[in-house]
Write an enzyme that holds these catalytic residues in place. Structure first.
Site, short mmCIF file in Angstrom:
data_model
loop_
_atom_site.label_atom_id
_atom_site.label_comp_id
_atom_site.label_asym_id
_atom_site.label_seq_id
_atom_site.Cartn_x
_atom_site.Cartn_y
_atom_site.Cartn_z
N MET A 40 -96.64 14.89 -21.64
CA MET A 40 -96.26 14.47 -22.98
C MET A 40 -96.39 12.95 -23.09
O MET A 40 -97.45 12.43 -23.38
CB MET A 40 -94.84 14.97 -23.30
CG MET A 40 -94.42 14.79 -24.74
SD MET A 40 -95.50 15.53 -25.99
CE MET A 40 -95.43 17.27 -25.58
N CYS A 41 -95.33 12.21 -22.84
CA CYS A 41 -95.34 10.77 -23.11
C CYS A 41 -96.21 9.98 -22.14
O CYS A 41 -96.79 8.97 -22.53
CB CYS A 41 -93.92 10.24 -23.15
SG CYS A 41 -92.98 11.01 -24.50
N VAL A 42 -96.34 10.42 -20.89
CA VAL A 42 -97.24 9.74 -19.97
C VAL A 42 -98.69 9.91 -20.44
O VAL A 42 -99.44 8.93 -20.55
CB VAL A 42 -97.06 10.25 -18.52
CG1 VAL A 42 -98.13 9.67 -17.58
CG2 VAL A 42 -95.67 9.90 -18.00
#
Length: 196
Positions: A133-135
């Site tokens: 997701m955020c990575v």
């Protein structure tokens, strides 16, 4: 026929970043992911690897930026509460900025881009929670704005996900996300030891 990557086809290099001439972006190492409904598979090992990465970056004189997700009061991402705080093992020290985001790409709607530009390095080193997701989205965001991301695999982690009526194991989700990043958006290294 052997597989190749879009990076190889378009002539992008595979040389990992050098910590001393990079900006380290640590993403969402919040208590959110160490317990309860959002507890990640392998979070402890990833957090230990992140602490090593952070120590190496500080020793190398890298600019360090911490990112947290704010989901609002009463949520598992409440940065005003202990659950949403950055884990003490990788907590910021004086002079290290903390960027608050509300989208998976940490560059969206935040000052992260301005801080990266001010640090003066094209290379960014990225690690954090969650890999898929955020990575992944922050690595893509960095690439799309002209930075050169290197993602540290062992300092990142995720969780199992439902898919087509089955459950994909966390390691498969993690590896799939890293493969997506490595196909185009950035260089993937297994550990901080591979960074120059």
């Amino acid at each position: 026929m052997p597989t190749t990557t879009l990076r190889a086809l378009t002539g992008l290099d595979e040389k990992p970043a050098v910590l001393g001439s990079s900006t380290l972006i640590l993403i969402d190492y919040q208590n959110t992911y160490t317990r309860g409904v959002m507890e990640l598979t392998g979070w402890r090992q990833a957090l230990d690897a992140a602490a090593d990465l952070l120590a190496r970056a500080r020793a190398a004189g890298a600019t360090v930026i911490h990112v947290v997700n704010d989901g609002g009061e009463g949520t598992p991402y409440d940065i005003r509460a202990e659950i949403g705080a950055i884990h003490p093992d990788v907590a910021p020290v004086e002079g290290e900025r903390v960027v608050v985001k509300q989208a998976p790409d940490a560059f969206v709607g935040t000052e992260l881009g301005a801080l990266v530009d001010a640090a003066g390095h094209q290379d960014v080193v990225i690690a954090g929670f969650m890999t898929h997701m955020c990575v992944a989205f922050t690595a893509a965001g960095a690439f799309l704005r002209g930075n050169r991301p290197t993602v540290v695999a062992d300092a990142s982690a995720t969780r199992p996900l439902p898919s087509g009526g089955a459950e994909l194991p966390a390691e498969q989700v993690h590896r799939g996300a890293l493969a997506t990043i490595g196909d185009l958006y950035g260089v993937v290294v297994e550990s901080a030891a591979e960074l120059g």
